[in-house]
Design an enzyme around this catalytic site. Structure first.
Site, PDB file in Angstrom:
ATOM      1  N   ASP A 195       2.454   5.791  -7.154  1.00  0.00           N
ATOM      2  CA  ASP A 195       3.747   5.812  -6.463  1.00  0.00           C
ATOM      3  C   ASP A 195       4.956   5.923  -7.378  1.00  0.00           C
ATOM      4  O   ASP A 195       6.076   6.117  -6.904  1.00  0.00           O
ATOM      5  CB  ASP A 195       3.899   4.549  -5.610  1.00  0.00           C
ATOM      6  CG  ASP A 195       2.909   4.549  -4.479  1.00  0.00           C
ATOM      7  OD1 ASP A 195       2.675   5.633  -3.922  1.00  0.00           O
ATOM      8  OD2 ASP A 195       2.359   3.484  -4.167  1.00  0.00           O
TER       9      ASP A 195
ATOM     10  N   HIS B 186      -2.707  -1.905 -10.003  1.00  0.00           N
ATOM     11  CA  HIS B 186      -3.707  -1.326  -9.098  1.00  0.00           C
ATOM     12  C   HIS B 186      -4.899  -2.260  -8.969  1.00  0.00           C
ATOM     13  O   HIS B 186      -5.236  -2.975  -9.904  1.00  0.00           O
ATOM     14  CB  HIS B 186      -4.183   0.041  -9.595  1.00  0.00           C
ATOM     15  CG  HIS B 186      -4.796   0.854  -8.501  1.00  0.00           C
ATOM     16  ND1 HIS B 186      -6.128   0.791  -8.182  1.00  0.00           N
ATOM     17  CD2 HIS B 186      -4.228   1.705  -7.620  1.00  0.00           C
ATOM     18  CE1 HIS B 186      -6.354   1.598  -7.160  1.00  0.00           C
ATOM     19  NE2 HIS B 186      -5.227   2.166  -6.797  1.00  0.00           N
TER      20      HIS B 186
ATOM     21  N   HIS C 111       0.875  -1.183   0.000  1.00  0.00           N
ATOM     22  CA  HIS C 111       0.000   0.000   0.000  1.00  0.00           C
ATOM     23  C   HIS C 111       0.911   1.233   0.000  1.00  0.00           C
ATOM     24  O   HIS C 111       1.699   1.420  -0.905  1.00  0.00           O
ATOM     25  CB  HIS C 111      -0.910  -0.102   1.230  1.00  0.00           C
ATOM     26  CG  HIS C 111      -2.076   0.862   1.254  1.00  0.00           C
ATOM     27  ND1 HIS C 111      -2.462   1.623   0.200  1.00  0.00           N
ATOM     28  CD2 HIS C 111      -2.944   1.182   2.259  1.00  0.00           C
ATOM     29  CE1 HIS C 111      -3.519   2.361   0.534  1.00  0.00           C
ATOM     30  NE2 HIS C 111      -3.823   2.116   1.786  1.00  0.00           N
TER      31      HIS C 111
END
Ligand code: NMX
Ligand code: MLT
Length: 388
Positions: A323, A268, A227
């Site tokens: 990210d 994702h 995460h």
């Protein structure tokens, strides 16, 4: 959403999938679509990147963008709540410097809750949001051992400037740093109701534990490598790659996959295209640091990794996620230690999770709040019989 409409027929295939696709509630702050990503209160994130973090705090709590007066009011309101009600510097000085920064943030939030909890969901959420810039700056300085001459908190500054003032890094371009962090915060504040940290925070709050306790649980969920901590791992491997040559990058990606390690910054649970939050950060990087070495590496990764990941049909989305780029941008403005990166994610998420907790506790069920979370689990034997 109301009534007896059937939203999903739950089958045995839905078990042990981490609740993928199983509807569990409604969310007033944001939703995520597989192709356009997150929308805050109906606005696609791509339309919000240039707003100030304070304006987006207003949006998430009030479900509309502020006018000029409301924008000034929310800034003043947050500034008036900024003071930390205890000696956080002293607490930080007792913590092991090798402890992860996310653990420092959790300790800070829990400690602040002990010092002062009003019991009013919205008050506590806004107080916590207002204190985070100072918490972040102090955490950085003290953990890094720069404990002398910490400047006083200047609450006349905006939230990002308060952090930049507290961290007090020399030889950096503060204006660029403010721009990168403001955009970072706006992009990371909220991501629908079901991402793990948000879900965890709301689940804890459903027991009527405090905002502070719920937020600590949420931060701990965010700290996991699959995460929030993926942004740390992502820059760590960008630094490890050390070249933007496409062939060498491809070799690195294949090597990671062969060693059964995830390719951080890609994939994702919901999105099926490149995350617009990644696209926005790439656009910002092209503007402010196109020739930065790390930025060049992630530019190559963005080309190479999706192609390689797509060779595995199990991977539902081989494209870049949120990210991929944030670490390279933070590094460029002088925040060079990736160990801290997830705390920026946490700082931003305190806002979205805070707003969602307030909604779940004070709006839903005509103001009674959602009941305590209690999903059903089958005993393994029951499941096996059921499947047969
Ligand atoms: N690298 C390697 N394997 C991957 C990747 C990736 N980037 N993405 C998916 N897979 C694997 C995944 O582990 C799973 O394997 P298994 O069946 O053995 O468990 C399989 O492909 C199918 O996964 P998906 O259904 O495509 O994705 P899922 O919803 O399970 O996981 C993530 C989503 C984000 C956890 C996964 O894509 C991942 O691990 N990505 C790398 C880590 C990362 O960047 N995380 C940050 C996500 C953003 N955030 O803040 O949370
Ligand atoms: C997030 O922003 O929380 C992540 O993208 C993870 C998710 O949505 O599940």
């Amino acid at each position: 959403m109301e009534g007896k409409e059937v939203l999903l027929e739950v089958t045995a295939d839905h078990l042990n999938t981490g609740l993928r696709g199983v509807p569990v509630g409604t969310c007033r702050t944001s939703f995520v679509t597989p192709t356009e990503g997150v929308h805050y209160c109906g606005y696609p994130i791509s339309e919000l990147t240039n707003f100030s973090p304070e304006d987006i705090v207003y949006l998430l709590f009030n479900k509309e963008l502020p006018n000029a007066q409301q924008s000034a009011d929310i800034r003043a309101d947050l500034a008036s709540r900024g003071e930390i009600p205890g000696d956080l510097e002293a607490v930080f000085r007792t913590l092991p410097k090798y402890g992860h920064p996310m653990d420092w943030i959790s300790v800070a939030i829990h400690t602040m809750g002990m010092w002062e909890t009003t019991g009013d969901w919205k008050e506590d959420a806004l107080n916590l949001i207002a204190r985070m810039p100072r918490v972040m700056g102090l955490m950085y300085r003290i953990r890094e051992g720069r404990e002398e001459n910490i400047p006083a908190d200047d609450t006349s500054l905006n939230m990002v400037q308060r952090f930049v003032n507290t961290i007090g890094l020399e030889n950096v371009d503060n204006e660029k740093m403010e721009r990168i962090i403001a955009t970072y915060l706006v992009l990371h504040m909220d991501h629908g109701g079901g991402n793990l940290s948000t879900f965890t925070g709301k689940a804890i709050a459903s027991s009527k534990a405090t905002v502070y306790s719920a937020m600590v649980g949420a931060m701990n969920a965010l700290s996991g490598p699959l995460h929030g901590r993926a942004n740390q791992s992502c820059l760590e491997f960008v630094l490890k790659i050390g070249t933007s040559d496409p062939e060498e990058v491809e070799e690195f990606v294949r090597g990671e996959l062969a060693a059964k390690r995830p390719i951080f910054g890609f994939g994702h649970a919901v999105l099926r295209t490149e995350d617009p939050r990644a696209s926005a950060q790439f656009a910002l990087g092209e503007e402010i640091c196109p020739n930065d070495e790390n930025f060049k590496i992630i530019r190559t990764l963005r080309e190479v990794a999706p192609r390689v990941l797509a060779e595995n049909p199990k991977i539902s989305n081989p494209n870049a996620n949120v990210d991929i780029a944030s670490g390279a941008l933070l590094f460029h403005v002088g925040l060079e230690d990736p160990t801290y990166y997830t705390t920026f994610f946490g700082w931003a998420r305190v806002i979205g999770i805070g707003a969602q907790i307030v909604d779940e506790r004070t709006i839903f069920r005509n103001g009674k709040g959602t009941p305590i979370y209690r999903p059903k689990y089958f005993a393994e034997q029951q499941t096996l019989r059921h499947v047969e």
